[in-house]
Design an enzyme around this catalytic site. Sequence first.
Site, PDB file in Angstrom:
ATOM      1  N   ASP A   1       0.321   5.115   0.957  1.00 14.98           N
ATOM      2  CA  ASP A   1       0.107   6.081   2.146  1.00 14.98           C
ATOM      3  C   ASP A   1       0.085   5.280   3.626  1.00 14.98           C
ATOM      4  OD1 ASP A   1      -0.595   8.895   0.920  1.00 14.98           O
ATOM      5  OD2 ASP A   1      -1.569   7.089  -0.250  1.00 14.98           O
TER       6      ASP A   1
ATOM      7  N   ASP B   1       1.012  -1.303   0.057  1.00 13.49           N
ATOM      8  CA  ASP B   1      -0.036   0.082  -0.073  1.00 13.49           C
ATOM      9  C   ASP B   1       0.855   1.199  -0.079  1.00 13.49           C
ATOM     10  OD1 ASP B   1      -2.378   1.797   0.473  1.00 13.49           O
ATOM     11  OD2 ASP B   1      -1.692   1.837   2.523  1.00 13.49           O
TER      12      ASP B   1
END
Length: 221
Positions: free
Chosen positions: A12, A10
């Site tokens: 952020d 992922d």
Amino acid sequence: MTQIDCILFDLDGTLLDTSYDFSYALNLTCAELGQTPPGYAEVRNTVSQGGAALTRLAFPEADDALFEQRRQQFLANYHDHIALHTQVFPGLLPGLVHLAEKNIPWGIVTNKPEKLTHHLLKNFDFPSAPQSIVCGDTLPIRKPNPEPMWLAAEQCGFAPEKCLYLGDHPRDIEAGINARMQTGAALFGYLPEDKIDNLDQADFLFRTPYDITQFLKERFN
């Protein structure tokens, strides 16, 4: 232990700490409009919910039309200041170096829009380039739907079962499970402390970015 041949991140709150630039952009938007900005801790705990949630955090009383104006103003400020403070999470870079040295493919699966994702990533020279970057609008659907995960695995050249997906939000773990991937929870990310238990379904729990680095060095020795 099940073999892992590919690492997917992922963006952020897992690979990059973008919270300070989100906070900066929101503070700037509030200053332009004479609004008291929310505190950094509130912003950090909201980042994983996206730009609309951050806008609502700062402008809770705005009606739909005004809210959309504020959201666009905030996103424009974020775009223009997207890499002032953002960095690879401290302790994770040696892990990326190790992946490069061992020629282990890696990629990114994020719900961040393509325009912002690529604008951000052009500011980073990773030890090896990601083999896949799948964004929130790359496909008609996004996480926790498994389709973006499968696309990333395909672009990296591996079956989903051979991929480890690392994320900081329950949605990430759900997406990995839906895609039949192994999952790792980045407990240092943006999920509030009282929600950490929601990540317990992950195969691996990482309390710090350094823990991920150590894991990668042990797995790919």
